[in-house]
Design a protein around this motif. Structure first.
Motif, mmCIF file in Angstrom:
data_model
loop_
_atom_site.group_PDB
_atom_site.id
_atom_site.type_symbol
_atom_site.label_atom_id
_atom_site.label_comp_id
_atom_site.label_asym_id
_atom_site.label_seq_id
_atom_site.Cartn_x
_atom_site.Cartn_y
_atom_site.Cartn_z
ATOM 1 N N ASP A 382 3.095 43.739 17.866
ATOM 2 C CA ASP A 382 1.977 43.968 16.954
ATOM 3 C C ASP A 382 0.885 42.934 17.261
ATOM 4 O O ASP A 382 1.088 41.730 17.055
ATOM 5 N N PRO A 383 -0.289 43.374 17.763
ATOM 6 C CA PRO A 383 -1.358 42.419 18.100
ATOM 7 C C PRO A 383 -1.833 41.611 16.894
ATOM 8 O O PRO A 383 -2.363 40.507 17.048
ATOM 9 N N GLN A 384 -1.631 42.166 15.673
ATOM 10 C CA GLN A 384 -2.111 41.492 14.473
ATOM 11 C C GLN A 384 -1.094 40.535 13.865
ATOM 12 O O GLN A 384 -1.439 39.772 12.958
ATOM 13 N N ASP A 385 0.150 40.611 14.322
ATOM 14 C CA ASP A 385 1.213 39.786 13.710
ATOM 15 C C ASP A 385 1.984 39.060 14.810
ATOM 16 O O ASP A 385 2.857 39.641 15.461
ATOM 17 N N MET A 386 1.688 37.782 15.008
ATOM 18 C CA MET A 386 2.323 37.019 16.074
ATOM 19 C C MET A 386 3.815 36.823 15.813
ATOM 20 O O MET A 386 4.610 36.754 16.757
ATOM 21 N N LYS A 388 5.973 38.942 14.635
ATOM 22 C CA LYS A 388 6.709 40.105 15.147
ATOM 23 C C LYS A 388 6.843 40.044 16.668
ATOM 24 O O LYS A 388 7.879 40.407 17.226
ATOM 25 N N ASN A 389 5.791 39.596 17.357
ATOM 26 C CA ASN A 389 5.854 39.457 18.812
ATOM 27 C C ASN A 389 6.911 38.428 19.222
ATOM 28 O O ASN A 389 7.650 38.619 20.194
#
Length: 891
Positions: A382-386, A388-389
């Motif tokens: 998720d580009p908006q949630d680091m 989750k990455n």
């Protein structure tokens, strides 16, 4: 096939019985009886059929209702009741029979037998009843003294482990009373109740089923989820006992009325598995509870034998629980959303993924497994949630510690490798920590390592220089270590500049020796050395650094509960002793590769035998054997088969020089090798057996393998006689068996029972001189055994003739051994003397030896701690072959 059909017919009969179709049930049980020879199954089938007989047979019951003096009907009912364990009712029927026919000896004998059985049962029952009642009174009394409470709790646990005691507790509302103890929520009382329930469930399917339903699965799992480590372990043991009893893994022979009729346990086992999977992702479960749930899944879901076709439990867990296991693998302790974990939780989850993947039977099943993993990981990006990455990369890192080929496929997903490199450049420490660990696990293959060297080494170096966090710093160092060793032992494929790997190793050794650093961080230092010691310069420096060696040994001894440390230490030692497999270099292919301008692997100058021998000497002097012996004692769940194989390789390298074997024995190496030779991978067992053979060939067995352990050595040595093993293994196994067979007849009997004799006879006529000599010497010791002599006495074989022919061999040692065997055989049996005259028809010339020097040859140095055995033979004295410490024998 017949046994499986018998079990199926038994299950069919149980279903008919539950539907009250007793005639059909009897038919199923009768058909099953014809198909099986298993004692436990036969007993169950007879009891089940007897129960049907009581329900349907009008001849006993109705006949007795019409005529209460019908002796035949009474006696038949008595037999059926006795079969079902209803001794008091059976006694009444046979007592009536004896009253009607007092002179009938059969009735009198049955009456006496039943009376004795009933009296014994009552004696045990009444004495146990009073004890149980008193214990519960003390435990449930709030005013009881502490020492009385402790004593009563311990007595109850002991009683629950005895069959009679467990049955008495069960019959006297014991389960309800034990639940009252659980409700008190006092840890010591709850523990006592759990351990007592565990004893009651052991080996008894009916009781285990009742207890599981009475206590309830959710309640049991709730107890295991507690923060108390001792409680979690006790409840885990209870669940394992229940699983063993329900699945038949206890392997006990059931008696009495146990298992006469029972419900199908598959539903209970499936519910239990479902609850354990739910525990993995619950925030209410402690780290210890999660570990125990993973341990239970690891032990009970995958097939124990891949020859079994049914892997339905694994398929169920993959479909219903793989995403939950991946969630555990992807946990990041530094994030606020992390579940409660221990240091071992993620590793246990990785091991479970590995076992599940290995248990799959075909490519479609493996593809389904891979797709679930891919969907889970890609769903986390998720580009908006680091956060989750980070979790996605942590999940990939965890899978890489399980099934390697699956992990490498996941690395090929779009954006995974790029995300790892990007996280290295993040300002957040947690991102750097996860990324560096992932890079360490990702650089297993040279192709991956090359990608990371190109894209990530600069970042790793930058992190190493700038970070103040020791955890990140040491992991970054290990990442650099692994990348630096990507070329393996190939001297020509160094990834870093000259001297760079030595600097990395020096820093690892510095951290390893720093006792103020926590164990988990020092573990990474050992892992770094496990990679770097592929470089001969590094391993040579390491074995000369005695403080670093001692620090690693102490860490291994103190961390026998940590799989990673044991594996890393074992890998480091394998590298230092060069006991890894090396491909044979064929000169012609090397020339061809050079001609075609292909890369040719180069051997480091310090990987030559002289340097290896020197490193082995230093390791032995530093006390490596006692460390290995300590590691072997680790729990089987911690000491994996792969680690066992590595330890076996190290032992074999240490035993290479005969002069070092005494030191290895003195430090406990002989005892430590036995379990390695009996359990583990096929390669590991062969390596350990070979090391045992080397020790057994030159050591006093009473010292090397004291007590009963010496009998455990025989089987591994016999396994080396297989023709699939190489000639050196065959030869040293024969030397070891020669030494053992010279110690006692009990050992000769053990060798005979392991069916070694045909192999020994086969090697007596090998073309290879040394193999033939070793086998003949071994046979010379074995012929003292009576069962071996019987093989020579049997009609229709040429064994004696073959021994006579060996007396004519050119090799003096073979001559002497064969002559010694012949002398002992003919001294033991006159029939063999007669048989020998028939065998040697051409004259006794082959048995004559005019060389006086050969009458009593002495080839041994004479080990003072090995007393020689002697036997008087036909008027003169001839010494029995005994293998000496220097590998030679004498007559």
């Amino acid at each position: 096939m017949a046994e499986a059909e018998a079990v199926q017919l038994k299950e069919e009969g149980n279903r008919h019985f539950q539907l009250q179709d007793y005639k059909a049930a009897t038919k199923s049980y009768s058909q099953a009886l014809k198909l099986t020879k298993d004692k436990a199954l036969l007993a169950t089938l007879y009891r089940n059929r007897a129960a049907c007989g009581l329900k349907t047979a009008p001849s006993p019951s109705l006949a007795i209702d019409i005529n209460s003096s019908d002796i035949k009907a009474l006696y038949r009912r008595c037999q059926a009741l006795e079969h079902l364990g209803k001794l008091d009712q059976a006694f009444k029927d046979v007592q009536r029979c004896a009253t009607l026919e007092p002179r009938n000896q059969n009735f009198q004998e049955t009456l006496r037998r039943l009376n004795t059985s009933i009296q014994e049962k009552l004696r045990v029952q009444f004495s146990t009843d009073s004890r149980v009642q008193k214990m519960f009174e003390i435990l449930l009394d709030e005013n009881s003294e502490a020492d009385k409470l402790e004593k009563a709790a311990n007595n109850l646990i002991v009683l629950g482990r005895e069959e009679a005691g467990a049955e008495t507790i069960f019959q006297n509302n014991g389960v309800g009373l034990l639940l009252q103890l659980v409700d008190t929520k006092k840890p010591e009382l709850v523990l006592a109740a759990v351990r007592t329930l565990s004893g009651m469930c052991s080996g008894h399917r009916a009781r285990a089923t009742v207890i599981l339903h009475a206590v309830r699965i959710d309640r049991i799992c709730g107890l295991m989820a507690m923060e108390n480590e001792e409680m979690s372990l006790a409840v885990c043991n209870l669940l394992q006992t229940i699983i063993d009893s329900l699945s038949g893994e206890d392997k006990r022979e059931h008696r009495g009325k146990e298992e006469a009729l029972f419900l199908d346990s598959k539903k209970d086992l499936k519910q239990l598995t479902s609850h354990l999977l739910d525990m993995l992702v619950s925030k209410k479960v402690s780290g210890q509870g999660r570990d125990q749930a993973l341990n239970l899944l690891n032990k009970n879901v995958p097939r124990k034998d891949l020859a079994i076709h049914d892997n339905s439990r694994t398929i169920y867990v993959v479909d219903n629980g793989l995403r939950k296991i991946l969630k555990v693998v992807g946990q990041v302790p530094e994030l606020p959303s992390c579940l409660p974990l221990t240091d071992n939780t993620r590793m246990l989850a990785s091991i479970l993924i590995n076992k599940l993947y290995d248990d799959l039977r075909c490519d479609p099943e493996r593809d389904h497994f891979r797709k679930i993993c891919e969907e889970y990981i890609t769903g986390k990006f998720d580009p908006q949630d680091m956060d989750k990455n980070v979790i996605a990369i942590q999940t990939v890192s965890g899978v890489l510690q399980g099934p390697l080929d699956l992990g490498n496929q996941l690395l090929g997903l779009k954006g995974v490798m790029e995300m790892m490199v990007a996280l290295c450049g993040s300002e957040r420490e947690v991102d750097q920590l996860v990324a560096v660990e992932a890079l360490i696990h990702a650089s297993t293959k040279l192709s991956r390592a090359t990608f990371i060297i190109t894209n990530g080494v600069a970042l790793l170096k930058q992190i190493y220089k700038t970070t103040q966090n020791e955890k990140i710093k040491i992991r970054t160092l290990v990442g650099l270590c692994k990348l630096g060793s990507a070329g393996g032992t190939d001297y020509g494929l160094r990834q870093f500049a000259e001297g760079a790997t030595e600097k990395l190793a020096k820093q690892c050794r510095k951290w390893l020796c720093n006792a103020s650093i926590d164990t988990r961080t020092r573990r990474w230092a050992v892992e770094g050395l496990a990679y770097l010691t592929l470089d001969a310069d590094v391993k040579d420096d390491f074995v000369q650094d005695i403080p670093a060696l001692q620090a690693m040994f102490e860490l291994a001894k103190a961390s026998t509960a940590d799989k990673t440390i044991l594996y890393s230490v074992a890998t480091t030692l394998v590298n230092c002793t060069n006991s890894y497999d090396v491909k044979e270099v064929i000169p012609e292919l090397v020339q061809l590769a050079k001609f075609s301008k292909q890369h040719v692997p180069e051997e480091h100058p310090k990987d030559k035998k002289d340097f290896i021998d020197m490193r082995v000497k230093r390791l032995l002097k530093a006390g490596v054997t006692s460390t290995l012996a300590c590691m072997v004692k680790a729990d089987s769940a911690i000491l994996t088969d792969q680690t066992k194989e590595l330890l076996a390789r190290v032992f074999l390298a240490l035993c290479d020089n005969p002069k070092d074997r005494g030191t290895i024995v003195a430090q406990g190496g002989g005892k430590a090798l036995i379990p390695l030779a009996l359990e583990g991978t096929d390669v590991g067992k062969v390596k350990a057996a070979h090391a045992l053979a080397k020790i057994a060939a030159v050591s006093n067995p009473d010292i090397a393998f004291p007590g009963e352990r010496v009998y455990e050595v025989v089987r591994p040595l016999v396994s080396l006689l297989d023709t699939q093993r190489d000639g050196l293994q065959n030869y040293e196994a024969l030397l070891g068996l020669t030494n053992l067979s010279g110690r006692s007849d009990k050992l000769r009997q053990k060798i005979f029972k392991e069916r070694a004799l045909p192999d020994i006879e086969n090697y007596m006529f090998e073309n290879h001189d040394q193999l033939r000599q070793a086998a003949t010497e071994c046979m010379c010791n074995m012929v003292v055994n009576k069962e071996v002599q019987e093989r020579f006495l049997a009609d229709g074989n040429d064994r004696l003739k073959l021994v006579v022919l060996l007396c004519g061999e050119d090799d003096d040692k073979v001559q002497n051994a064969a002559a010694g065997a012949l002398a002992m055989l003919t001294a033991a049996h006159k029939k063999l003397c007669l048989k020998m005259t028939q065998v040697v028809r051409a004259g006794p010339g082959v048995l004559q030896n005019d060389n006086k020097e050969d009458r009593n040859p002495s080839y041994c140095c004479g080990a003072p701690d090995l007393p020689e055995r002697s036997v008087d033979l036909v008027g003169y004295r001839r010494e029995l072959v005994v293998w000496q410490r220097d590998g030679r024998f004498s007559f």
